[in-house]
Motif scaffolding. Structure first.
Motif, mmCIF file in Angstrom:
data_model
loop_
_atom_site.group_PDB
_atom_site.id
_atom_site.type_symbol
_atom_site.label_atom_id
_atom_site.label_comp_id
_atom_site.label_asym_id
_atom_site.label_seq_id
_atom_site.Cartn_x
_atom_site.Cartn_y
_atom_site.Cartn_z
ATOM 1 N N ARG A 58 10.025 -0.514 19.238
ATOM 2 C CA ARG A 58 10.836 -1.411 20.015
ATOM 3 C C ARG A 58 10.263 -2.637 20.417
ATOM 4 N NH1 ARG A 58 14.118 1.068 25.362
ATOM 5 N NH2 ARG A 58 14.834 -0.984 25.999
ATOM 6 N N GLN A 59 8.689 -2.493 20.278
ATOM 7 C CA GLN A 59 7.886 -3.626 20.866
ATOM 8 C C GLN A 59 7.827 -4.639 19.519
ATOM 9 O OE1 GLN A 59 3.405 -3.871 22.414
ATOM 10 N NE2 GLN A 59 3.578 -3.500 20.190
ATOM 11 N N HIS A 110 8.688 3.122 26.822
ATOM 12 C CA HIS A 110 8.803 1.756 26.425
ATOM 13 C C HIS A 110 8.475 0.783 27.397
ATOM 14 C CE1 HIS A 110 12.448 2.925 28.775
ATOM 15 N NE2 HIS A 110 12.740 1.549 28.983
ATOM 16 N N GLU A 111 8.421 1.278 28.639
ATOM 17 C CA GLU A 111 8.018 0.408 29.817
ATOM 18 C C GLU A 111 6.546 0.284 29.929
ATOM 19 O OE1 GLU A 111 9.756 -1.015 31.869
ATOM 20 O OE2 GLU A 111 11.833 -0.242 31.767
ATOM 21 N N ASN A 147 9.886 6.821 30.226
ATOM 22 C CA ASN A 147 9.660 5.553 30.299
ATOM 23 C C ASN A 147 8.398 4.928 29.502
ATOM 24 O OD1 ASN A 147 11.725 5.240 32.589
ATOM 25 N ND2 ASN A 147 10.255 6.162 33.810
ATOM 26 N N PHE A 167 4.669 0.470 27.044
ATOM 27 C CA PHE A 167 4.339 -0.553 26.163
ATOM 28 C C PHE A 167 4.618 -1.917 26.447
ATOM 29 C CE2 PHE A 167 3.655 3.099 23.572
ATOM 30 C CZ PHE A 167 3.058 2.689 22.379
ATOM 31 N N ALA A 168 5.993 -2.237 27.111
ATOM 32 C CA ALA A 168 6.165 -3.768 27.465
ATOM 33 C C ALA A 168 5.291 -4.249 28.641
ATOM 34 C CB ALA A 168 7.397 -3.461 28.118
ATOM 35 N N ASP A 176 1.794 -4.628 26.196
ATOM 36 C CA ASP A 176 2.075 -5.361 25.250
ATOM 37 C C ASP A 176 0.862 -5.273 24.171
ATOM 38 O OD1 ASP A 176 3.361 -7.335 23.523
ATOM 39 O OD2 ASP A 176 2.330 -8.869 24.511
ATOM 40 N N ASN A 203 8.111 9.946 20.444
ATOM 41 C CA ASN A 203 8.205 8.733 21.536
ATOM 42 C C ASN A 203 7.207 7.832 21.530
ATOM 43 O OD1 ASN A 203 9.859 8.396 23.787
ATOM 44 N ND2 ASN A 203 8.299 9.105 25.342
ATOM 45 N N MET A 229 8.723 5.315 18.603
ATOM 46 C CA MET A 229 9.826 4.549 19.074
ATOM 47 C C MET A 229 9.400 3.712 20.075
ATOM 48 S SD MET A 229 12.248 5.791 17.091
ATOM 49 C CE MET A 229 13.766 4.998 18.129
ATOM 50 N N ALA A 230 8.499 3.754 20.770
ATOM 51 C CA ALA A 230 8.100 2.755 21.800
ATOM 52 C C ALA A 230 7.562 1.559 21.056
ATOM 53 C CB ALA A 230 7.571 3.285 22.917
#
Length: 723
Positions: A102-103, A57-58, A55, A60-61, A64, A95, A98-99
């Motif tokens: 994606r941002q 990417h979560e 998770n 990083f989201a 932000d 990982n 990649m995260a």
């Protein structure tokens, strides 16, 4: 700026966090492990997740981040003594990258060192030299450099490698002593001698200097020019000279009888050139090596107990306990076997046990309890006991019968089959437990992410209610729009945007013909830099963003564009643009764009309400069948423009247009005049005279307008204040 720092706890990462906070940055921490007991400098939010967290990417989201700093070569999680460190390191870095990719925004800084290069480099190594180390750490960190550079070049991301050359610092404890300079100081404290290698040189970059230069990379506005920077002192110091400096400092702080001791030569530290960094940022401070060593020795002399040793961490279970745990089933099996043998010999002939096969039950019990391994062991013991017992009773003749062998085969068959079933059930349960544990970890991680989001929301709630620029204050400010009418709404709106976003440069444009934007209100010369009108459809990036009903943010600081822009819509048609300049790069964030979006939405409602009111009352404002304002409407509009001009929101001029001979009425003159003016200009009839308000114009443009009217047969002059 929001900065996400990723790495295991050590003095470097904690000092980095402290310096970031001192410079006003909001720091988030990704520890890279689930050890919640590790101490770190306090951060805004802390995530105790491993780098390979699915998770990520979560995370990083949620954060932000504007900047991500990965400790890389200085990550305390990796000792490089375990064969799995390399794969774990590269997997975690992949990982993270990649995260970050994606941002699609922000900056990624990967910290490296001279460990990626062979010691054979005797000359200064430039930034164009690729990693060539052969040891596990050097090769792995070097591969991380190549991965980061690949994301920079192939995905056009703002990602850069930062090599810190010869980093040394003041260790806070024995476990923080890593580099040769710190080891020399420790040896002087504990062993009263300083060992140095002859004909060997060191490079020394003080940690405080490294962090200062690193903050330059963090705070740099716009994208970095290079994908790799090297930072170092650009000086070689012989180890013998370093040892002399250590001895000198020891003498100063009362550590007596410290003597230097030379040993054979070894490879010198690699010296990295810092031409790129110096050319872009400048090297304007360096702590002299003598001062750095003096600080280390002084700290060690003040707190010698910190450097006398500490309990080693327990890295696994005790070997003896592990051996006993593995031997326990066998010991248990032997004990039960002896008990069964005694029962069989003592009570085997009684009426209660005559028809019960105790050995068979014994094998079956251990097969079902421990599986095939103990089933085989128990079957061997039981078979041996039966054969030996029969041999003692009947001699060699007992070994010739098939009945015992048939029983042995049956015992092994039932034992192995039962043990196999037990093993499969155990395997299934373990897999189910692993799946459950994995899912539970994911749920816990999601809860943790959500929990941090809630804490962030709670900590910012007061700002949302009370701070300048908050939604609550925006609502209060925009109440003034309810008291405005017509064009005065846009003038007040410019002041509202200026106040809410805390900037001095705001411009509002009206859109006409789905192409041209014409200036209505502006608060400064910078805000008027796009001119009185421009073809906004040619600003492709801005146009595409606004067409999707999003706020445009000029993070690349491209010339000829505002730093932020938002559009006002009516039934999906763009009616006005709100453009903003003068925002620091560090504030070009999602929160700031959301503020502009909220303000624009409130302004939009007020503008649409005013336009609808004008349409409903058109007969009161305009002469029927024309675009010419009646006396009261024209005077009200003129007063609004004069008031806006006094507040430097607009430039304007008023001209008088006399009727040509072929026109008998002022209305016809005014109607004809509208065709020679822009859509943002106003024409009105006051006491039988025709006037025009020229908005956002200059004296040069005024003369051009007057000449245009004269060429068409009109008599056009600048209106006097009295008229």
């Amino acid at each position: 700026m929001r900065v996400l720092v990723a790495g295991g706890t050590c003095d470097l990462i904690n000092r980095l966090i402290a310096d970031l906070k001192k410079n006003g940055h909001q720091v988030y921490l990704l520890t890279g492990a689930r050890r919640k007991g590790d101490w770190y400098e306090e951060t805004f939010v802390r995530y105790d997740f491993p780098y390979d967290e699915p998770n990520m990417h979560e995370v990083f989201a949620s954060v932000d981040p504007d900047v991500v700093i990965y400790m890389g070569a200085f990550d305390a999680h990796y000792t490089w003594e375990d064969e799995g460190d390399a794969s774990a390191y590269l997997g975690g870095l992949t990982n993270l990258l990649m995260a970050f990719a994606r941002q699609k925004r922000g900056r990624f800084l990967y910290l490296s060192s001279e460990c990626v290069l062979l010691d054979a480099h005797t000359e200064t190594v430039g930034e164009d030299v690729r990693p060539d180390a052969r040891d596990d750490k050097g090769m792995t960190v070097g591969l991380g450099e190549l991965m980061t550079a690949g994301f920079h070049h192939c995905r056009n991301l703002d990602a850069a490698v930062v090599r810190l050359n010869g980093l040394y610092h003041v260790p806070s404890s024995l476990c923080e002593v890593r580099g040769p300079i710190e080891r020399m100081c420790l040896s002087a404290l504990n062993e009263k001698r300083v060992t140095f290698h002859e004909d060997t040189t060191l490079t020394g970059l003080y940690q405080a200097d490294a962090l200062y230069f690193l903050l330059n990379l963090v705070s740099r506005e716009g994208a970095l020019r290079q994908s790799l920077y090297q930072i170092g002192s650009m000086a070689r110091t012989p180890e013998e000279e370093v040892a002399a400096l250590v001895c000198k400092s020891c003498e100063r702080y009362g550590i007596q009888d410290v003597a230097p001791q030379g040993e054979g030569a070894q490879a010198s530290e690699v010296l990295l050139g810092n031409d790129r960094f110096e050319g872009e940022f400048g090297i304007n401070r360096l702590v002299p090596l003598e001062d750095g060593i003096d600080t280390i020795v002084h700290t060690m002399s003040q707190h010698p107990e910190r450097y006398q040793g500490e309990p080693a961490r327990r890295e696994g279970e005790n070997k003896l306990l592990t051996l006993l745990r593995a031997a326990l089933p066998f010991v248990e099996s032997v004990a039960v076997f002896l008990l069964v043998t005694w029962l069989r010999q003592t009570f085997g002939g009684t009426e209660y046990l005559k028809y019960i096969d105790l050995y068979f039950l014994y094998v079956l019990f251990f097969a079902l309890r421990y599986g095939q391994q103990q089933a085989v062991f128990a079957s061997v013991l039981a078979s041996a006991a039966v054969l030996v017992g029969n041999f003692h009773q009947a001699g060699f003749a007992s070994l010739m019968g098939y009945a015992d062998y048939l029983w042995i085969a049956m015992v092994f068959a039932f034992g192995l089959a039962s043990g196999y079933v037990k093993d499969q059930l155990t395997k299934r349960d373990e897999e189910a437990d692993e799946d459950h544990e994995y899912m539970q970890v994911q749920i816990d991680d999601i809860r943790a992410i959500n929990g941090t989001n809630v804490r962030v929301k709670d900590s910012l709630e007061d700002q949302v209610v009370s701070e300048v620029g908050s939604i609550g204050e925006i609502y209060g400010i925009t109440r003034s729009l309810d008291r405005a009418e017509g064009i005065d709404v846009l003038f007040r709106a410019a002041g509202i945007v200026e106040q809410v976003l805390r900037v001095n440069d705001v411009a509002i444009y009206l859109v006409s013909n789905d192409k041209w934007a014409r200036l209505i209100a502006s608060t400064s010369d910078t805000a008027r830099s796009l001119g009185n009108s421009f073809d906004y459809s040619r600003k492709r990036e801005m146009y595409a963003t606004l067409a999707d009903h999003n706020v445009f943010v000029n993070r690349g600081l491209e010339a000829g564009l505002p730093l932020m822009a938002s559009a006002l819509y009516e039934e999906d048609q763009m009616r006005a643009l709100v453009c903003v300049w003068g925002i620091p790069w560090s504030r070009l964030t999602l929160a700031e764009s959301n503020q502009l979006a909220v303000v624009s939405a409130l302004i939009q409602n007020a503008v649409l309400r005013a336009n609808r009111l004008i349409e409903l009352q058109r007969s009161q404002y305009y002469i029927p069948g024309t675009s010419v304002l009646k006396k009261e409407a024209f005077q009200r509009t003129l007063a609004a423009y004069k008031n806006a001009a006094e507040h430097n929101l607009v430039t304007m001029d008023v001209i008088q247009i006399d009727r040509p001979r072929r026109h008998a009425k002022a209305t016809k003159t005014a109607s004809a005049a509208t065709g020679l003016l822009r859509s943002t200009d106003y024409v009105g009839v006051v006491d039988g005279k025709v006037y025009a308000i020229l908005t956002n114009t200059t004296n040069k443009n005024n003369q051009m307008v007057l000449e245009r009217f004269r060429s068409e047969g009109f008599i056009a002059t600048e209106a006097s204040d009295e008229s």
